[in-house]
Scaffold this motif. Structure first.
Motif, PDB file in Angstrom:
ATOM      1  N   ASP A 101       0.827  -1.215   0.000  1.00 28.09           N
ATOM      2  CA  ASP A 101       0.000   0.000   0.000  1.00 28.09           C
ATOM      3  C   ASP A 101       0.857   1.259   0.000  1.00 28.09           C
ATOM      4  N   ARG A 102       1.924   1.256   0.801  1.00 25.10           N
ATOM      5  CA  ARG A 102       2.816   2.413   0.859  1.00 25.10           C
ATOM      6  C   ARG A 102       3.554   2.603  -0.465  1.00 25.10           C
ATOM      7  N   SER A 147       1.088   3.973  -3.121  1.00 24.69           N
ATOM      8  CA  SER A 147       0.724   5.369  -2.872  1.00 24.69           C
ATOM      9  C   SER A 147       1.886   6.324  -3.144  1.00 24.69           C
TER      10      SER A 147
END
Length: 92
Positions: free
Chosen positions: A66-67, A70
């Motif tokens: 997810d990091r 993003s």
């Protein structure tokens, strides 16, 4: 959740790496891996966490994906190698 060391922490704790390898993946590859990791958590009713383990022992979990997606992380993982990691092998 995995814990990533910053380069500053690596330098402080281990010294200067000989090589730094960055692990990257396409968005499609990340989403497929994320789906598989989440299914482990869902099937175990939250008792287990899915992660990717490679023989050189680095971990990629859903939080890292997810990091990365993003834009918060430049890669999925970094592998630091040091001079003492270089070995020789004699073929017979």
């Amino acid at each position: 959740m995995s814990e990533r060391l910053s380069l500053h922490e690596v330098l402080r704790d281990y010294g200067t790496p000989l090589v730094t390898l960055g692990v990257k993946a396409s968005e499609e590859e990340c989403l497929k891996l994320r789906e598989r990791l989440l299914s482990i958590r869902n099937l175990s009713e939250g008792k287990e966490q899915g992660y990717l383990e490679v023989s050189c022992s680095f971990y990629v979990d859903v939080h890292d994906i997810d990091r990365y997606l993003s834009g918060e992380l430049p890669n999925l993982a970094e592998i630091y190698t040091f001079p003492e990691d270089v070995k020789s092998h004699k073929e017979e």
